[in-house]
Design a protein around this motif. Sequence first.
Motif, PDB file in Angstrom:
ATOM      1  N   GLU A  67       3.441   7.957   4.925  1.00 21.71           N
ATOM      2  CA  GLU A  67       3.583   6.562   4.513  1.00 21.71           C
ATOM      3  C   GLU A  67       2.798   5.625   5.430  1.00 21.71           C
ATOM      4  N   LEU A  68       2.758   5.941   6.721  1.00 24.25           N
ATOM      5  CA  LEU A  68       2.013   5.119   7.677  1.00 24.25           C
ATOM      6  C   LEU A  68       0.524   5.138   7.355  1.00 24.25           C
ATOM      7  N   ASN A  69       0.009   6.288   6.991  1.00 25.90           N
ATOM      8  CA  ASN A  69      -1.393   6.405   6.603  1.00 25.90           C
ATOM      9  C   ASN A  69      -1.682   5.552   5.361  1.00 25.90           C
ATOM     10  N   LYS A  70      -0.823   5.647   4.354  1.00 29.39           N
ATOM     11  CA  LYS A  70      -0.984   4.831   3.136  1.00 29.39           C
ATOM     12  C   LYS A  70      -0.889   3.337   3.457  1.00 29.39           C
ATOM     13  N   TYR A  71       0.081   2.991   4.292  1.00 25.64           N
ATOM     14  CA  TYR A  71       0.312   1.594   4.636  1.00 25.64           C
ATOM     15  C   TYR A  71      -0.874   1.005   5.399  1.00 25.64           C
ATOM     16  N   PHE A  72      -1.427   1.793   6.325  1.00 29.40           N
ATOM     17  CA  PHE A  72      -2.596   1.341   7.066  1.00 29.40           C
ATOM     18  C   PHE A  72      -3.760   1.043   6.114  1.00 29.40           C
ATOM     19  N   LYS A  73      -3.968   1.903   5.136  1.00 29.73           N
ATOM     20  CA  LYS A  73      -5.052   1.673   4.165  1.00 29.73           C
ATOM     21  C   LYS A  73      -4.824   0.377   3.393  1.00 29.73           C
ATOM     22  N   GLN A  74      -3.565   0.071   3.068  1.00 29.95           N
ATOM     23  CA  GLN A  74      -3.258  -1.186   2.370  1.00 29.95           C
ATOM     24  C   GLN A  74      -3.509  -2.396   3.268  1.00 29.95           C
ATOM     25  N   CYS A  75      -3.206  -2.244   4.541  1.00 30.12           N
ATOM     26  CA  CYS A  75      -3.322  -3.364   5.492  1.00 30.12           C
ATOM     27  C   CYS A  75      -4.726  -3.533   6.048  1.00 30.12           C
ATOM     28  N   TRP A  76      -5.566  -2.503   5.943  1.00 29.34           N
ATOM     29  CA  TRP A  76      -6.882  -2.520   6.574  1.00 29.34           C
ATOM     30  C   TRP A  76      -7.719  -3.750   6.234  1.00 29.34           C
ATOM     31  N   PRO A  77      -7.799  -4.179   4.964  1.00 28.77           N
ATOM     32  CA  PRO A  77      -8.624  -5.371   4.686  1.00 28.77           C
ATOM     33  C   PRO A  77      -8.189  -6.597   5.499  1.00 28.77           C
ATOM     34  N   TYR A  78      -6.902  -6.746   5.731  1.00 34.27           N
ATOM     35  CA  TYR A  78      -6.393  -7.878   6.502  1.00 34.27           C
ATOM     36  C   TYR A  78      -6.691  -7.700   7.997  1.00 34.27           C
ATOM     37  N   ILE A  79      -6.557  -6.466   8.473  1.00 33.96           N
ATOM     38  CA  ILE A  79      -6.847  -6.181   9.879  1.00 33.96           C
ATOM     39  C   ILE A  79      -8.329  -6.400  10.158  1.00 33.96           C
ATOM     40  N   LYS A  80      -9.170  -5.880   9.267  1.00 37.32           N
ATOM     41  CA  LYS A  80     -10.627  -5.963   9.440  1.00 37.32           C
ATOM     42  C   LYS A  80     -11.107  -7.410   9.525  1.00 37.32           C
ATOM     43  N   THR A  81     -10.505  -8.279   8.735  1.00 34.80           N
ATOM     44  CA  THR A  81     -10.931  -9.675   8.709  1.00 34.80           C
ATOM     45  C   THR A  81     -10.137 -10.555   9.684  1.00 34.80           C
ATOM     46  N   GLY A  82      -9.117  -9.964  10.321  1.00 33.19           N
ATOM     47  CA  GLY A  82      -8.275 -10.749  11.231  1.00 33.19           C
ATOM     48  C   GLY A  82      -7.321 -11.664  10.497  1.00 33.19           C
ATOM     49  N   ASN A  83      -7.098 -11.388   9.221  1.00 29.32           N
ATOM     50  CA  ASN A  83      -6.248 -12.224   8.380  1.00 29.32           C
ATOM     51  C   ASN A  83      -4.806 -11.705   8.410  1.00 29.32           C
ATOM     52  N   PHE A  84      -4.138 -11.922   9.534  1.00 29.87           N
ATOM     53  CA  PHE A  84      -2.750 -11.481   9.675  1.00 29.87           C
ATOM     54  C   PHE A  84      -2.034 -12.405  10.649  1.00 29.87           C
ATOM     55  N   LYS A  85      -0.714 -12.420  10.540  1.00 31.45           N
ATOM     56  CA  LYS A  85       0.110 -13.181  11.473  1.00 31.45           C
ATOM     57  C   LYS A  85       0.587 -12.240  12.563  1.00 31.45           C
ATOM     58  N   ARG A  86       0.865 -12.805  13.719  1.00 27.26           N
ATOM     59  CA  ARG A  86       1.371 -12.043  14.869  1.00 27.26           C
ATOM     60  C   ARG A  86       2.812 -12.459  15.121  1.00 27.26           C
ATOM     61  N   TYR A  87       3.633 -11.480  15.419  1.00 26.50           N
ATOM     62  CA  TYR A  87       5.037 -11.747  15.693  1.00 26.50           C
ATOM     63  C   TYR A  87       5.413 -11.145  17.052  1.00 26.50           C
ATOM     64  N   LYS A  88       5.833 -11.977  17.952  1.00 25.99           N
ATOM     65  CA  LYS A  88       6.304 -11.514  19.258  1.00 25.99           C
ATOM     66  C   LYS A  88       7.563 -10.683  19.030  1.00 25.99           C
ATOM     67  N   GLN A  89       7.586  -9.492  19.604  1.00 26.86           N
ATOM     68  CA  GLN A  89       8.709  -8.595  19.360  1.00 26.86           C
ATOM     69  C   GLN A  89      10.043  -9.171  19.819  1.00 26.86           C
ATOM     70  N   HIS A  90      10.050  -9.878  20.937  1.00 26.30           N
ATOM     71  CA  HIS A  90      11.320 -10.417  21.428  1.00 26.30           C
ATOM     72  C   HIS A  90      11.878 -11.507  20.516  1.00 26.30           C
ATOM     73  N   LEU A  91      11.069 -12.027  19.601  1.00 26.47           N
ATOM     74  CA  LEU A  91      11.532 -13.056  18.673  1.00 26.47           C
ATOM     75  C   LEU A  91      12.027 -12.478  17.345  1.00 26.47           C
ATOM     76  N   ILE A  92      11.731 -11.196  17.076  1.00 23.58           N
ATOM     77  CA  ILE A  92      12.133 -10.621  15.784  1.00 23.58           C
ATOM     78  C   ILE A  92      13.258  -9.604  15.898  1.00 23.58           C
ATOM     79  N   GLY A  93      13.740  -9.341  17.078  1.00 26.64           N
ATOM     80  CA  GLY A  93      14.855  -8.403  17.226  1.00 26.64           C
ATOM     81  C   GLY A  93      15.262  -8.261  18.668  1.00 26.64           C
ATOM     82  N   LYS A  94      16.418  -7.631  18.836  1.00 29.06           N
ATOM     83  CA  LYS A  94      16.929  -7.437  20.193  1.00 29.06           C
ATOM     84  C   LYS A  94      16.006  -6.534  20.988  1.00 29.06           C
TER      85      LYS A  94
END
Length: 153
Positions: A75-102
């Motif tokens: 699933e991670l391999n499939k998911y990476f392929k789906q996300c790649w266009p956004y990663i390649k262009t830098g079109n993504f949001k960043r979430y600090k880990q300490h802000l999204i969970g304990k």
Amino acid sequence: IRKYKDRIFNLHASFLPWGKGIGTLFFSQINFEPLGLSIHLINNTFDTGDVIFRKILYPQITDTTRTFYLYSLYELNKYFKQCWPYIKTGNFKRYKQHLIGKKSKYFSRNDFEQLIMKLPCGYDTSMFDLSVLGLIMKNNNECKISLKKLMER
């Protein structure tokens, strides 16, 4: 890491900020934490960089730690392929880990191997059995805390 800042990504078989280190799905199941996949930026500390993509996964009743881990890698391999266009262009949001969970503990290879060796089925332990083990561990810990409070009275 400084030279390639914000351009190094980790494909991680856990739902960060839970499941840092080795045996991520295993420890998340025992600790009743979300199971899933994450893609995050690499920084100077293991598995603490900003999360850019996450996806929840659910084990089947027949899954073992081995089958669920293999499923998560697929699933991670499939998911990476789906996300790649956004990663390649830098079109993504960043979430600090300490802000999204304990804050979650980092588990080392040694932590994982010590526990997995104690299980009769080892890496082929069912995910259901891990949940039961986690519940027993949680109840034992709560019992210890209650007994300690009782003794302090």
